[in-house]
Design a protein around this motif. Structure first.
Motif, PDB file in Angstrom:
ATOM      1  N   ARG A  31       0.838  -1.193   0.000  1.00  0.00           N
ATOM      2  CA  ARG A  31       0.000   0.000   0.000  1.00  0.00           C
ATOM      3  C   ARG A  31       0.875   1.245   0.000  1.00  0.00           C
ATOM      4  O   ARG A  31       2.060   1.186   0.336  1.00  0.00           O
ATOM      5  N   ILE A  32       0.262   2.384  -0.289  1.00  0.00           N
ATOM      6  CA  ILE A  32       1.031   3.632  -0.382  1.00  0.00           C
ATOM      7  C   ILE A  32       1.125   4.370   0.950  1.00  0.00           C
ATOM      8  O   ILE A  32       1.699   5.451   1.004  1.00  0.00           O
ATOM      9  N   GLY A  33       0.569   3.789   2.005  1.00  0.00           N
ATOM     10  CA  GLY A  33       0.649   4.441   3.308  1.00  0.00           C
ATOM     11  C   GLY A  33       0.054   3.567   4.380  1.00  0.00           C
ATOM     12  O   GLY A  33      -0.473   2.494   4.106  1.00  0.00           O
ATOM     13  N   ASP A  34       0.128   4.051   5.620  1.00  0.00           N
ATOM     14  CA  ASP A  34      -0.483   3.328   6.726  1.00  0.00           C
ATOM     15  C   ASP A  34      -1.709   4.101   7.225  1.00  0.00           C
ATOM     16  O   ASP A  34      -2.091   5.122   6.644  1.00  0.00           O
ATOM     17  N   ALA A  35      -2.315   3.627   8.304  1.00  0.00           N
ATOM     18  CA  ALA A  35      -3.552   4.232   8.797  1.00  0.00           C
ATOM     19  C   ALA A  35      -3.368   5.700   9.154  1.00  0.00           C
ATOM     20  O   ALA A  35      -4.251   6.527   8.898  1.00  0.00           O
ATOM     21  N   ILE A  36      -2.235   6.030   9.739  1.00  0.00           N
ATOM     22  CA  ILE A  36      -1.983   7.425  10.127  1.00  0.00           C
ATOM     23  C   ILE A  36      -1.837   8.302   8.883  1.00  0.00           C
ATOM     24  O   ILE A  36      -2.392   9.404   8.811  1.00  0.00           O
ATOM     25  N   ASP A  37      -1.120   7.803   7.880  1.00  0.00           N
ATOM     26  CA  ASP A  37      -0.994   8.548   6.619  1.00  0.00           C
ATOM     27  C   ASP A  37      -2.361   8.824   6.009  1.00  0.00           C
ATOM     28  O   ASP A  37      -2.641   9.934   5.547  1.00  0.00           O
ATOM     29  N   PHE A  38      -3.221   7.803   5.987  1.00  0.00           N
ATOM     30  CA  PHE A  38      -4.535   7.970   5.366  1.00  0.00           C
ATOM     31  C   PHE A  38      -5.436   8.880   6.194  1.00  0.00           C
ATOM     32  O   PHE A  38      -6.217   9.650   5.640  1.00  0.00           O
ATOM     33  N   ALA A  39      -5.336   8.805   7.523  1.00  0.00           N
ATOM     34  CA  ALA A  39      -6.115   9.702   8.368  1.00  0.00           C
ATOM     35  C   ALA A  39      -5.698  11.151   8.116  1.00  0.00           C
ATOM     36  O   ALA A  39      -6.540  12.044   7.985  1.00  0.00           O
ATOM     37  N   ARG A  40      -4.400  11.397   8.021  1.00  0.00           N
ATOM     38  CA  ARG A  40      -3.910  12.756   7.730  1.00  0.00           C
ATOM     39  C   ARG A  40      -4.390  13.232   6.366  1.00  0.00           C
ATOM     40  O   ARG A  40      -4.784  14.389   6.197  1.00  0.00           O
ATOM     41  N   ALA A  41      -4.348  12.338   5.390  1.00  0.00           N
ATOM     42  CA  ALA A  41      -4.830  12.700   4.050  1.00  0.00           C
ATOM     43  C   ALA A  41      -6.324  13.017   4.085  1.00  0.00           C
ATOM     44  O   ALA A  41      -6.785  13.951   3.415  1.00  0.00           O
ATOM     45  N   GLY A  42      -7.078  12.253   4.883  1.00  0.00           N
ATOM     46  CA  GLY A  42      -8.509  12.517   5.025  1.00  0.00           C
ATOM     47  C   GLY A  42      -8.783  13.882   5.620  1.00  0.00           C
ATOM     48  O   GLY A  42      -9.656  14.620   5.149  1.00  0.00           O
ATOM     49  N   VAL A  43      -8.036  14.231   6.658  1.00  0.00           N
ATOM     50  CA  VAL A  43      -8.187  15.560   7.273  1.00  0.00           C
ATOM     51  C   VAL A  43      -7.872  16.646   6.244  1.00  0.00           C
ATOM     52  O   VAL A  43      -8.597  17.636   6.106  1.00  0.00           O
ATOM     53  N   ALA A  44      -6.799  16.454   5.503  1.00  0.00           N
ATOM     54  CA  ALA A  44      -6.389  17.442   4.497  1.00  0.00           C
ATOM     55  C   ALA A  44      -7.461  17.641   3.428  1.00  0.00           C
ATOM     56  O   ALA A  44      -7.590  18.732   2.868  1.00  0.00           O
ATOM     57  N   LYS A  45      -8.225  16.590   3.144  1.00  0.00           N
ATOM     58  CA  LYS A  45      -9.280  16.673   2.128  1.00  0.00           C
ATOM     59  C   LYS A  45     -10.634  17.049   2.721  1.00  0.00           C
ATOM     60  O   LYS A  45     -11.644  17.075   2.009  1.00  0.00           O
ATOM     61  N   GLY A  46     -10.676  17.298   4.039  1.00  0.00           N
ATOM     62  CA  GLY A  46     -11.930  17.700   4.665  1.00  0.00           C
ATOM     63  C   GLY A  46     -12.892  16.562   4.946  1.00  0.00           C
ATOM     64  O   GLY A  46     -14.085  16.781   5.148  1.00  0.00           O
TER      65      GLY A  46
END
Length: 199
Positions: A1-16
């Motif tokens: 995968r291109i990231g872990d759970a923390i990476d995806f959570a941060r990306a989610g926050v960044a996208k609102g």
């Protein structure tokens, strides 16, 4: 995968995004969701589980524990589904870079139906437990016959069902429409929807 759970959570926050559910084919994601929510403020993170052989297949005890611990989504078998194995092959996602290692799959696979074509009692129990926790049931990689049988069980019990990545590997518009008209949610997954020329 291109990231872990923390990476995806941060990306989610960044996208609102307000929330995110983590899925893994080989384990419950409850603890990684809990950790991500602790580490990344501003987003709700939820765990889930897929009923592959890694997690005991239709193991009602594992499902009960995962739901009690915070899982909010349950998928029927994916990589270990009999239908998946018949269509794509054992240990493969159909993509050369995504294969399972030795001793991580069997050649028969899991079906939600018994030899007479009836839905297994353990599957019915799992659907009922999911309703208790307001967790939807995802169809995973089971066959169309199994999906319609599962949909009847979900409708009878009152559990939400989601047709998992509707066009993987061979879903047709007619099939998707029929499942949707039966009351299911339909997941259109970007990873298998683009390029649309594939479908």
């Amino acid at each position: 995968r291109i990231g872990d759970a923390i990476d995806f959570a941060r990306a989610g926050v960044a996208k609102g995004m307000r929330g995110i559910v983590f899925k893994a084919h080989h384990e419950s994601t409850v603890t990684r969701a809990m950790m991500a929510m602790k580490m990344v403020p501003g987003i709700e993170c939820y765990g889930s589980l897929a009923l592959n052989s890694f997690t005991g297949g239709f193991n009602v005890y594992f499902v009960a524990q995962a739901l009690a611990a915070g899982a909010r989504y349950v998928w029927m078998p994916t990589i270990h589904a009999r239908h998946h194995i018949q269509l794509i092959g054992a240990g493969s996602y159909g993509i050369p870079s995504m294969t399972l290692g030795k001793n991580m799959y069997d050649k028969n696979g899991l079906s939600i139906l018994d030899d007479s074509g009836a839905v297994l009692s353990s599957v019915k129990d799992i659907v009922a437990m999911a309703k208790e926790y307001n967790a939807p049931i995802g169809t995973g990689h089971i066959s169309e016959v199994e999906i319609f049988a599962l949909q009847k069980v979900c409708n009878d019990i009152g559990t939400r069902m989601c047709l998992t990545h509707a066009f993987f590997p061979r879903g047709t518009i007619e099939f998707v429409r029929q499942v949707a008209e039966g009351g299911a949610y339909v997941e259109v997954s970007a990873v298998v929807a683009y390029p649309m020329s594939r479908h």
